[in-house]
Design a protein around this motif. Structure first.
Motif, PDB file in Angstrom:
ATOM      1  N   HIS A   1       2.632   1.868   0.873  1.00  0.00           N
ATOM      2  CA  HIS A   1       2.419   0.617   1.046  1.00  0.00           C
ATOM      3  C   HIS A   1       3.411  -0.303   1.531  1.00  0.00           C
ATOM      4  O   HIS A   1       4.549  -0.071   1.086  1.00  0.00           O
ATOM      5  CB  HIS A   1       1.491  -0.212   0.118  1.00  0.00           C
TER       6      HIS A   1
ATOM      7  N   ALA B   1       1.483  -5.410   2.176  1.00  0.00           N
ATOM      8  CA  ALA B   1       0.251  -5.144   2.000  1.00  0.00           C
ATOM      9  C   ALA B   1      -0.461  -6.176   0.808  1.00  0.00           C
ATOM     10  O   ALA B   1       0.049  -6.644   0.187  1.00  0.00           O
ATOM     11  CB  ALA B   1       0.298  -3.742   1.284  1.00  0.00           C
TER      12      ALA B   1
ATOM     13  N   LYS C   1      -5.070  -3.238  -0.456  1.00  0.00           N
ATOM     14  CA  LYS C   1      -4.421  -2.205   0.042  1.00  0.00           C
ATOM     15  C   LYS C   1      -3.206  -1.560  -0.792  1.00  0.00           C
ATOM     16  O   LYS C   1      -3.116  -0.393  -0.844  1.00  0.00           O
ATOM     17  CB  LYS C   1      -3.981  -2.709   1.302  1.00  0.00           C
ATOM     18  N   LYS C   2      -2.580  -2.278  -1.402  1.00  0.00           N
ATOM     19  CA  LYS C   2      -1.440  -1.609  -2.334  1.00  0.00           C
ATOM     20  C   LYS C   2      -2.000  -0.855  -3.424  1.00  0.00           C
ATOM     21  O   LYS C   2      -1.783   0.095  -3.474  1.00  0.00           O
ATOM     22  CB  LYS C   2      -0.710  -3.064  -2.928  1.00  0.00           C
TER      23      LYS C   2
ATOM     24  N   HIS D   1      -3.206   2.427  -1.825  1.00  0.00           N
ATOM     25  CA  HIS D   1      -2.351   3.238  -1.543  1.00  0.00           C
ATOM     26  C   HIS D   1      -1.538   3.869  -2.673  1.00  0.00           C
ATOM     27  O   HIS D   1      -1.057   5.190  -2.760  1.00  0.00           O
ATOM     28  CB  HIS D   1      -1.208   2.574  -0.674  1.00  0.00           C
TER      29      HIS D   1
ATOM     30  N   SER E   1       5.296   4.519   4.585  1.00  0.00           N
ATOM     31  CA  SER E   1       4.268   5.106   5.100  1.00  0.00           C
ATOM     32  C   SER E   1       4.788   5.932   6.596  1.00  0.00           C
ATOM     33  O   SER E   1       3.912   6.168   7.527  1.00  0.00           O
ATOM     34  CB  SER E   1       3.194   4.091   5.657  1.00  0.00           C
TER      35      SER E   1
END
Length: 401
Positions: A219, A223, A227-228, A231, A319
């Motif tokens: 992440h 983020a 989302k964090k 991931h 990423s």
């Protein structure tokens, strides 16, 4: 570079009709073919900032940045969709590939399905194989049976992913999703900017590609908490946590069948460390034998990259992916060892390649896209951890372990 035409004043040129990049094996952004030596992808300011301030030592490990081009969506009265690049809006192309040819675009029907899904693009066997022929003229046609109905396109009815000895459909999957998004978000003729980048596999007849998601963290600094968490969970449940690297996609040419064997990111996420090692071995197997001749040049290139990454203070390549590439069609010198004066491997430095890609979440001190980035000290230790493990596994392979 922006706004500068690749041609001189008064030298007009037709718009370039973009096609899906048939050798995309991973990622989620649609990669499109601009010309034989150039691909393009949707512009993300953070990625542009990385390419514009790329450290000199890293340039041999990234695709060449060629500029920006404007792209718009065109839909005809029958609902056929095309993506069109406007050459007059792009930066000068430095490749020796000459003027981009305007390639034939195969119309894609905007269709729905009986199951209630909407906005899906159906791809016929003829369309896909024609696209592959255009990309690889003169090459043996690879079997495919693409008709998309769900997003789990590489899994069977039991949720299991069979080995596909066919043409890799991942790029077309990404392209279909991109067309869906553009059609819903953008009016026709509204311009969207795309990055122009070197096509790093254009010199290979049968490009075997391994896409590796590098690092222990995926992440970005920006983020959301949701989302964090997502991931972090993906990393914990995959080899990202244990090895600092996980498989995000793969295609490897099988000389015994004449087809590519393909794997996608969902396959890569499920692998154990031992499964990762076995898949890495599979990537170097052409169906007849293990390509042990490739191990040393790949390891040397990975060690050279490791040396460069260790010197990049403040950079975090969250990423991003690493591509390992070689030609599935064995080079002549590997079969000429019986000759009185065999060619040394150094005569062909391009037999393998290692390139970093996807920098939309890369952060570093002085980034133009983010004037107040989270500052990180020293090199990216998660990335280094992944590289070290990758090198170690390949060295064990070369020693027959």
């Amino acid at each position: 570079m922006v706004g500068q035409s690749p041609l001189g004043p008064g030298e007009g040129r037709a718009a370039v009709l973009l096609q899906p990049f048939v050798h995309q094996v991973g990622g989620h952004a649609s990669m499109l073919t601009y010309d034989e030596h150039t691909i393009c992808k949707p512009l993300v300011s953070q990625e542009l900032s990385f390419y514009e301030s790329l450290p000199l030592a890293m340039r041999q490990f990234t695709p060449q940045y060629k500029g920006i081009v404007s792209v718009h969506l065109k839909k005809d009265s029958l609902g056929n969709l095309t993506l069109i690049a406007s050459p007059e809006s792009c930066g000068r192309l430095d490749s020796a590939g000459g003027d981009p040819a305007v390639t034939l675009w195969h119309k894609r029907k905007w269709t729905g399905s009986a199951s209630g899904e909407h906005g899906l693009v159906k791809w016929s066997h003829t369309q896909v194989t024609k696209t592959f022929k255009d990309s690889c003229p003169g090459k043996k046609l690879l079997r495919t049976d693409l008709q998309y109905h769900t997003d789990s396109l590489l899994e069977d009815a039991n949720g299991k992913q069979p080995e596909r000895k066919s043409y890799n459909p991942w790029g077309l999957h990404c392209h279909r999703q991109h067309l869906n998004r553009m059609s819903s978000k953008h009016n026709e003729n509204k311009l969207q900017q795309f990055l122009l980048l070197e096509n790093v596999v254009s010199k290979y007849s049968y490009p075997c590609i391994l896409d590796l998601k590098m690092g222990t963290r995926q992440h970005g600094d920006d983020a959301s908490e949701e989302k964090k968490a997502r991931h972090i969970k993906k990393c914990e449940q995959s080899t990202s946590a244990s090895l600092g690297v996980r498989i995000c996609g793969m295609q490897v040419y099988q000389a015994d069948t004449g087809h590519f064997l393909c794997k996608d990111k969902y396959y890569g996420r499920k692998l154990s460390p031992e499964g990762f090692r076995q898949t890495l071995r599979q990537f170097l197997c052409n169906g007849n034998q293990l390509r042990t001749d490739l191990l040393e040049p790949i390891i040397l290139r990975l060690k050279a990259l490791l040396s460069v990454i260790r010197k990049q203070s403040s950079y975090r390549f969250y990423s991003s992916s690493l591509l390992i590439i070689y030609d599935g069609q064995e080079h002549k010198e590997s079969a000429d060892h019986h000759l009185p004066f065999p060619k040394p491997h150094s005569m062909n430095p391009s037999r393998v390649d290692v390139r970093m890609i996807d920098f939309a979440h890369t952060t570093f001190k002085g980034s133009k896209s983010n004037p107040n980035p989270t500052l990180h000290d020293g090199p990216d230790q998660g990335y280094i951890f992944g590289l070290e493990n990758l090198i170690k596994i390949l060295q064990n392979l070369s020693e027959g372990k």
